[in-house]
Design a protein around this motif. Structure first.
Motif, short mmCIF file in Angstrom:
data_model
loop_
_atom_site.label_atom_id
_atom_site.label_comp_id
_atom_site.label_asym_id
_atom_site.label_seq_id
_atom_site.Cartn_x
_atom_site.Cartn_y
_atom_site.Cartn_z
N ILE A 218 1.23 -0.76 0.00
CA ILE A 218 0.06 0.34 0.38
C ILE A 218 1.20 1.03 -0.08
N THR A 219 2.44 1.56 1.11
CA THR A 219 3.28 2.10 1.13
C THR A 219 3.67 2.32 -0.98
N PHE A 224 5.09 5.45 -5.60
CA PHE A 224 4.90 5.38 -6.80
C PHE A 224 3.86 6.64 -6.73
N LEU A 225 2.70 7.10 -6.33
CA LEU A 225 2.08 8.06 -6.61
C LEU A 225 2.71 9.29 -6.73
N ILE A 226 3.39 9.45 -5.88
CA ILE A 226 4.84 10.55 -5.37
C ILE A 226 5.63 10.72 -6.43
N ALA A 227 5.87 9.64 -7.16
CA ALA A 227 7.18 9.80 -7.90
C ALA A 227 6.69 10.25 -8.60
N TYR A 228 5.77 9.78 -9.27
CA TYR A 228 5.50 9.65 -10.94
C TYR A 228 5.40 11.46 -10.20
N ILE A 229 3.85 12.27 -9.29
CA ILE A 229 3.93 13.63 -9.91
C ILE A 229 5.24 14.29 -9.64
N ILE A 251 6.90 15.94 -0.35
CA ILE A 251 7.55 14.47 0.31
C ILE A 251 6.97 14.10 1.68
N LEU A 252 8.13 15.86 2.41
CA LEU A 252 7.43 15.82 3.95
C LEU A 252 6.14 16.22 4.34
N LEU A 253 5.33 16.65 3.85
CA LEU A 253 3.50 16.74 4.39
C LEU A 253 3.49 14.89 4.40
N ILE A 254 3.96 14.27 3.23
CA ILE A 254 3.15 13.12 3.11
C ILE A 254 3.98 11.70 4.43
N TYR A 362 10.08 0.92 -10.53
CA TYR A 362 11.58 0.90 -10.42
C TYR A 362 11.87 1.42 -8.64
N TYR A 363 11.70 2.35 -8.58
CA TYR A 363 11.44 3.11 -7.38
C TYR A 363 10.82 2.07 -6.77
N VAL A 364 9.11 1.53 -6.83
CA VAL A 364 9.49 1.03 -6.28
C VAL A 364 9.16 -0.38 -5.78
N TYR A 365 10.04 -1.06 -6.92
CA TYR A 365 10.74 -2.00 -6.74
C TYR A 365 11.49 -2.18 -5.41
N MET A 366 12.69 -1.01 -5.07
CA MET A 366 14.07 -1.41 -4.80
C MET A 366 13.29 -0.75 -3.41
N TYR A 367 11.61 0.25 -3.43
CA TYR A 367 11.47 0.52 -1.68
C TYR A 367 10.81 -0.79 -1.35
N MET A 368 10.11 -1.94 -2.47
CA MET A 368 9.37 -3.16 -1.89
C MET A 368 10.73 -3.93 -1.11
#
Length: 408
Positions: A218-219, A224-229, A251-254, A362-368
């Motif tokens: 979920i995170t 993904f959405l943050i990176a895409y925006i 980013i800080l707000l999230i 790819y960012y999501v892949y590394m994050y997970m």
């Protein structure tokens, strides 16, 4: 010759669909057919190798490209720690991991070569998307009783969370599959007009994701959405300095609102999920082992988690720490170099707009990978999709969007 090429491409795509279905069934504990899954893997390698050689008339040129560099690094890692630096105390366990990883790397390599040879990047993504989506839809329909909307509000709760896997196997595996489908839905929508069934798949994936209560998945969607925006802001007419400020504030707000929204107790979550054990148990064992450079031994996370090794480490549910502890500083360095090579390729390759979405994936892949041993591992189902996709996209130099339009 054109008709033959089309048939060969379709044969590759159909072969991959069969392979992916087989891996989905095996790795999600849904395998009931009396067929040897390794045999299916061998048949896939053989069929795809033959049609690629046929397509290229027996000539396959190997160039110094990013895809080949990554594949060589992964092969080097497996050979070094499966044979040369193998820990004699766990020879059988390491041998099993070695065989599994070698077959996996060959599958990824032959898939990348086939995608390049048949110019089948889009078809590969579409095949992966619909194969996984249809499987999930069947599981959703046959396990409708697992849908409990009231439990969704307790996703981030430490003690009230109730999870459902819809017969898919592990909850986090289900969550990761749902995340992939959601991201690929956006990718396909970017490339072409989405079909109505795509929206149905997306809705089902969101429901199953929430019911799985997989926090890292979920995170991961939030990441993904943050990176895409942030990437899309490059095309705005706002002053670059203002854009940077907005990115930082966003980013800080999230990050700052998540704990307040869900009243999370991070230390308690880590304790219950046993994610912190790796730092308090496994890492000290590794530091005292005298094998800092080459690691405790390249056995699977399941072997370590089940305490089948001489080292009582418990589960190593962190891809980065897993490679450091099992293959030492040398192995960890090889894996990080491979990750960086792919990242630089995706970031630098601006020749087609869809790279933005792939880069965010790819960012999501590394994050997970921070929460599961998934990076470059054969035991992770989605690597059969992710790795050919990332490795090929990082090296591709042509405008895929234009190629698709020409074909239409």
């Amino acid at each position: 010759m054109k008709i033959k090429n089309i048939n060969l491409k379709m044969l590759f795509i159909l072969s991959f669909a069969v392979l992916l279905l087989s891996r989905i069934a095996v790795l999600t504990e849904n395998y009931s057919i009396s067929l040897n899954p390794v045999l299916i893997e061998m048949l896939y390698i053989f069929i795809v190798a033959v049609i690629v050689i046929w397509k290229n008339r027996g000539i396959i040129r190997i160039k110094k490209t990013r895809d080949n560099i990554v594949l060589v690094l992964l092969l080097l890692h497996v050979v070094l720690f499966g044979i040369l630096f193998s820990n004699p105390l766990m020879k059988n366990l390491i041998n099993n991991q070695f065989k599994s990883q070698i077959i996996f790397i060959i599958i990824v390599s032959i898939s990348v070569i086939a995608i390049r040879s048949f110019d089948a990047f889009y078809e590969f993504i579409e095949c992966s998307y619909y194969t996984l989506s249809l499987f999930l839809m069947v599981k959703f329909i046959t396990h409708l009783s697992d849908v409990k909307i009231s439990n969704i509000m307790n996703i981030m709760s430490v003690d009230k969370r109730i999870r459902a896997n819809f017969g898919f196997g592990h909850y986090n595996a289900l969550g990761a599959a749902c995340v992939l489908i959601i991201m690929l839905t956006l990718y396909l929508r970017k490339i072409q007009k989405a079909r109505k069934v795509d929206y149905i798949f997306a809705v089902i994936s969101v429901i199953m994701l929430l019911c799985s209560a997989s926090r890292n998945a979920i995170t991961g969607i939030i990441i993904f959405l943050i990176a895409y925006i942030i990437k899309r802001m490059k095309y705005s007419r706002i002053n670059p300095r203002v854009v940077v400020a907005i990115k930082c504030l966003f980013i800080l707000l999230i990050i700052s609102t998540i704990p307040f929204m869900y009243e999370l107790n991070y230390s308690e979550i880590l304790k219950i999920s046993q994610r912190s054990l790796i730092f308090y148990v496994a890492f000290p064992l590794y530091m005292k082992s005298g094998r800092i450079l080459i690691g405790l031994g390249y056995a699977s996370n399941a072997d370590y988690g089940s305490n089948l090794t001489p080292y009582m480490t418990s589960w190593l549910d962190n891809s980065y720490m897993y490679y450091l502890i099992t293959t030492g500083v040398i192995g960890f360095a090889i894996i990080m170099i491979a990750l960086v090579v792919i990242w630089r390729g995706l970031e630098k390759n601006k020749n087609f707009e869809s790279t933005e979405i792939i880069c965010c994936m790819y960012y999501v892949y590394m994050y997970m990978g921070l929460f599961e041993v998934t990076i470059f591992e054969s035991g992770s189902l989605l690597n059969y999709v992710y790795l050919p996709l990332f490795i090929f996209a990082a090296a591709k130099k042509q405008k895929i969007l234009e190629q698709i339009k020409c074909k239409e």
